[in-house]
Scaffold this active site. Structure first.
Site, short mmCIF file in Angstrom:
data_model
loop_
_atom_site.label_atom_id
_atom_site.label_comp_id
_atom_site.label_asym_id
_atom_site.label_seq_id
_atom_site.Cartn_x
_atom_site.Cartn_y
_atom_site.Cartn_z
N LYS A 175 0.78 -0.98 0.12
CA LYS A 175 -0.01 0.09 -0.05
C LYS A 175 0.79 1.05 -0.12
CE LYS A 175 -1.63 -1.74 3.81
NZ LYS A 175 -2.24 -1.73 4.97
N THR A 208 -6.81 9.17 9.53
CA THR A 208 -6.19 8.03 8.59
C THR A 208 -6.14 6.75 9.75
OG1 THR A 208 -4.07 8.48 8.76
CG2 THR A 208 -5.35 9.10 6.79
N GLY A 210 -6.72 3.47 11.11
CA GLY A 210 -7.33 1.95 10.91
C GLY A 210 -7.71 2.09 9.20
N THR A 211 -6.86 2.94 8.35
CA THR A 211 -6.99 2.69 7.03
C THR A 211 -6.63 1.56 6.58
OG1 THR A 211 -4.93 3.75 6.80
CG2 THR A 211 -6.78 5.44 6.28
N GLY A 212 -5.58 0.91 7.06
CA GLY A 212 -4.96 -0.29 6.68
C GLY A 212 -5.92 -1.60 7.06
N CYS A 213 -6.37 -1.55 8.13
CA CYS A 213 -7.42 -2.48 8.50
C CYS A 213 -8.67 -2.54 7.87
CB CYS A 213 -7.95 -2.34 10.08
SG CYS A 213 -6.41 -2.32 11.09
N1 ATP Z 1 -4.13 10.36 2.57
C1 ATP Z 1 -4.62 9.32 1.85
N2 ATP Z 1 -5.32 9.65 0.65
C2 ATP Z 1 -5.74 8.59 -0.03
N3 ATP Z 1 -5.78 7.28 0.19
C3 ATP Z 1 -4.93 6.80 1.15
C4 ATP Z 1 -4.22 8.15 2.14
N4 ATP Z 1 -3.70 7.28 3.43
C5 ATP Z 1 -3.82 6.08 2.88
N5 ATP Z 1 -4.76 5.70 1.85
C6 ATP Z 1 -4.96 4.46 1.40
O1 ATP Z 1 -5.49 3.67 2.58
C7 ATP Z 1 -5.14 2.39 2.29
C8 ATP Z 1 -4.14 1.90 3.36
O2 ATP Z 1 -2.94 2.41 3.43
P1 ATP Z 1 -1.93 2.72 4.44
O3 ATP Z 1 -0.39 2.64 3.72
O4 ATP Z 1 -2.14 3.89 5.11
O5 ATP Z 1 -2.19 1.53 5.41
P2 ATP Z 1 -1.52 1.29 6.92
O6 ATP Z 1 -0.44 2.19 7.12
O7 ATP Z 1 -1.25 -0.12 7.10
O8 ATP Z 1 -2.93 2.05 7.91
P3 ATP Z 1 -2.89 1.82 9.41
O9 ATP Z 1 -1.71 1.31 10.01
O10 ATP Z 1 -3.17 3.15 9.87
O11 ATP Z 1 -4.12 0.84 9.62
C9 ATP Z 1 -4.45 2.02 1.00
O12 ATP Z 1 -5.32 1.90 -0.04
C10 ATP Z 1 -3.79 3.45 0.69
O13 ATP Z 1 -3.51 4.04 -0.30
C1 HMH Z 2 -6.04 -3.37 17.66
C2 HMH Z 2 -5.35 -2.77 16.14
N1 HMH Z 2 -5.07 -3.21 15.12
C3 HMH Z 2 -4.36 -2.85 14.14
C4 HMH Z 2 -4.18 -1.41 14.21
C5 HMH Z 2 -3.41 -0.69 12.99
O1 HMH Z 2 -4.07 0.19 12.39
C6 HMH Z 2 -4.46 -0.88 15.62
N2 HMH Z 2 -4.23 0.78 15.58
N3 HMH Z 2 -5.04 -1.48 16.53
#
Ligand code: ATP
Ligand code: HMH
Length: 268
Positions: A175, A208, A210-213
């Protein structure tokens, strides 16, 4: 009625934006019945992580067994797994129930820097869980830890995706949320043969959490419905874009995304 079911094996986020809570909300929004096995309870809000309380391995195994022996799951997602013992137990259960549509989100640290995976557990993730995964969804820092390489350019990301694929996972999504330069947020998908890119306008926001989850949960929900990985990633990208775009603006720090925004944007 055909009911699709997805199981998330992850940590609880009391703040509701990440972890189990984000997964279940996302499954529900995509009309997939959500089930959960909680690995750890976190005391967490938009300001940070105030406490981490892993559950006993037996409690995690029991939850997975309860789901596996009765309801079953069309797709399974893992999130925060915390320790090598938990990873090994989860991998064994995934094998026992023959779950092949497995999405591994290799959660390592929360946005504020709190560790959600012990350092010594990284090897267990690579050895036991990634070879069972259909899809792995690291962000750039997680891909660096898993491959031992630094990632600056898109070329680096492609190389990292190849190395992750070599660990036995079928599809790799790296990502681009952490790729700070550029007007676009680009996610890369590698199927062992070709690269695909999923691009959206980067939204200027601090909300942002929880975007990854949420993204990985959307992939899991779509896989539960029988979609291809490419289709699932496409929907997940649209889902997370809407969720970031339509800000909730709650909490005093890095707020959660809006899990109902995709439905409003496309279906209301
Ligand atoms: N500012 C942003 N604008 C548009 N899309 C975004 C933005 N930030 C993240 N994304 C999208 O959100 C999704 C998650 O990406 P990200 O790299 O932030 O995950 P992450 O770091 O694992 O998230 P987290 O650890 O907060 O759960 C991807 O599809 C990414 O392209
Ligand atoms: C419980 C939990 N899982 C995943 C993440 C990563 O976003 C978080 N902040 N908390």
């Amino acid at each position: 009625m055909n009911v699709y079911k997805a199981l998330t094996i992850a940590g609880s986020d009391s703040g509701g934006g990440a972890g189990i809570q984000a997964d279940l909300k996302t499954f529900q929004e995509l009309q997939v019945f959500g089930m959960s096995a909680i690995t750890a309870v976190t005391a967490q809000n938009t300001l940070g992580v105030q406490g981490v309380y892993p559950l006993p391995v037996e409690a995690i195994e029991k939850q997975i067994e309860s789901v596996g022996t009765d309801l079953g799951a069309d797709a399974v997602k893992t999130g925060m797994l915390f320790s090598a013992d938990i990873i090994q137990a989860v991998a064994n259960k995934v094998k026992q129930f023959g779950w092949s549509r497995l999405v591994v989100d290799p959660v390592m640290i929360a946005k504020g820097g709190a560790p959600l995976l012990q350092e010594e557990a990284v090897q267990a993730l690579k050895t036991y869980l990634l070879p069972l995964a259909m899809v792995v969804t690291p962000n750039i820092p997680e891909a660096e830890v898993l491959t031992g390489m630094t990632i600056h350019t898109l070329n680096d990301r492609r190389e990292a995706a190849k190395r992750l694929h070599d660990l036995g996972v079928q599809y790799v999504v790296i990502k681009g949320g952490h790729d700070d330069d550029g007007e676009e947020a680009v996610d890369l998908l590698y199927d062992g043969d070709e690269f695909s890119y999923f691009t959206s306008k980067r939204i200027e926001t601090k909300h942002t959490h929880g975007t990854g989850c949420t993204f990985a949960a959307a992939v899991t929900a779509e896989l539960a419905k029988g979609r291809t990985v490419k289709e699932a990633v496409e929907t997940a990208k649209a889902f997370i874009q809407a969720a970031i775009e339509e800000e909730l603006g709650i909490g005093h720090g890095h707020g959660p995304t809006n899990h109902w925004a995709y439905r409003r944007k496309f279906f209301e």
